[in-house]
Design a protein around this motif. Sequence first.
Motif, mmCIF file in Angstrom:
data_model
loop_
_atom_site.group_PDB
_atom_site.id
_atom_site.type_symbol
_atom_site.label_atom_id
_atom_site.label_comp_id
_atom_site.label_asym_id
_atom_site.label_seq_id
_atom_site.Cartn_x
_atom_site.Cartn_y
_atom_site.Cartn_z
ATOM 1 N N GLY A 71 -2.351 0.841 6.469
ATOM 2 C CA GLY A 71 -3.602 0.882 5.720
ATOM 3 C C GLY A 71 -3.453 1.690 4.448
ATOM 4 O O GLY A 71 -3.916 1.287 3.374
ATOM 5 N N GLU A 125 -9.852 0.442 6.464
ATOM 6 C CA GLU A 125 -9.340 -0.906 6.250
ATOM 7 C C GLU A 125 -9.261 -1.681 7.564
ATOM 8 O O GLU A 125 -9.551 -2.873 7.615
ATOM 9 C CB GLU A 125 -7.947 -0.840 5.596
ATOM 10 C CG GLU A 125 -7.951 -0.359 4.163
ATOM 11 C CD GLU A 125 -8.692 -1.312 3.246
ATOM 12 O OE1 GLU A 125 -8.446 -2.529 3.332
ATOM 13 O OE2 GLU A 125 -9.537 -0.850 2.461
ATOM 14 N N SER A 135 -2.616 -4.439 6.187
ATOM 15 C CA SER A 135 -3.628 -4.153 7.201
ATOM 16 C C SER A 135 -3.709 -5.293 8.213
ATOM 17 O O SER A 135 -3.856 -5.054 9.414
ATOM 18 C CB SER A 135 -4.995 -3.939 6.541
ATOM 19 O OG SER A 135 -4.991 -2.763 5.767
#
Length: 444
Positions: free
Chosen positions: A89, A240, A383
């Motif tokens: 992330g 995220e 992500s």
Amino acid sequence: MEALPKGSKKLLNAWAFYDWANSVYSLVIASAVFPIFYGALTLVKDENGKILDDTVNFFGFDFNNDTLISYVTAAAFLVVSFLSPFLSGIADYVGNKKTFMKFFCYLGAVSCIGLFWFNMEYLWFGLLCYFLALIGFWASLVFYNSYLPDIAFPDQQDKISAKGYSLGYVGSVILLLVCLAMILMYETFGFEDEGLPTRLSFVLTGLWWIGFSQYTYYYLPKGNKKEKLTKNVLFNGFKELRKIWKKLKEDKPMRTYLTAFFVYSMAVQTIMLVATYFGIEELDWGTTDSTTGLIVSILLIQLVAVLGAWLTSKASAKYGNIQTLIVLNCIWIAICVYAYTITSPFQFYFTAAFVGLVMGGIQSLSRSTYSKLIPEGEKDTASYFSFYDVSEKIGIVIGMLSYGYVAQLTGSIRYAILFFIVFFIAGVILLLFVPRKRITKQTE
């Protein structure tokens, strides 16, 4: 150096070459030399090779040797499963995937070198190096995998993913052959026994990993820098993940595929991690040298896997990704049923050939299929891939804990292998509900 354009042959080859660099860990440390070395240290055998005692004392507690290494493996994968979404992330937000990839690559490689000092007197140090090497290998793959949609167009992804795995198999086999030559012909190389060349194999693995990865790092882009890493964005990775989780809740095809991947990957990865331990303890090798036999079987797996990855790529292009994955899972079911019955080296070699045929295929195709399911135009690929990797790692944690528990409870690995059939069946059922049109559209 000026950044290479997406789809560039040189860029794609540089990306795939990291498999050549890091796959020596999978073969030498996870599959071949280290498991045999660990077994030799932790098992007490009579002069005929019969196991008399497989108990290891660690920090005052007695463990079955298989159980101990499986618990350490599970603990390492658990750490990776928590680290990868956090780090990926951040990497996606700050745009420095390559920095994170390098860090974990070097952590893993140096830890492999540290295994040179593995012995029963300092068992904690050896297991710590094993623990950190595993974390370094798998955490670096989070960032490596996340590059795939960034550097390749959808119609290139199956082929370059398969090429990466193929390069990994070939490169790792070359190093394993060197290590095997040193170990089996130790007198020719001037060693007193097999111990030192075995330990040197761990050093060579680390140096190979670091050295060949430099080609990949030279050409891979750093990433599109978005913002500096400050306290305000330090925990952005979790934000995220929440965004991706919300997207996945609305994206049924992606969610269904991830669930399928979770259950069948749990079985695949665990079986691959315990295969050598199975061969050490469950087979009657008779007059055959078990070390040579096990390494030969692992070499067979690696060589056949090259063909398997290529055939899978061809099959997916003709019949589709999901259909091919379903067939691969069905083959894995047959392998598990047969593996439960084997007792001789010949049967082990026969099984190893089929494992190799489907091992590379299911890994490369799973990765590229997921890449195709990521929505077009999505920039936060790291992500998305953290979910993919977390699914895989949590699955391995569950698989290794199950394996370790069964080994401790029954003294036999066979029942765990048989149990994994359930996960392959569940994977097939779930894959049937993944719409083919979504993947086909992405390749147009």
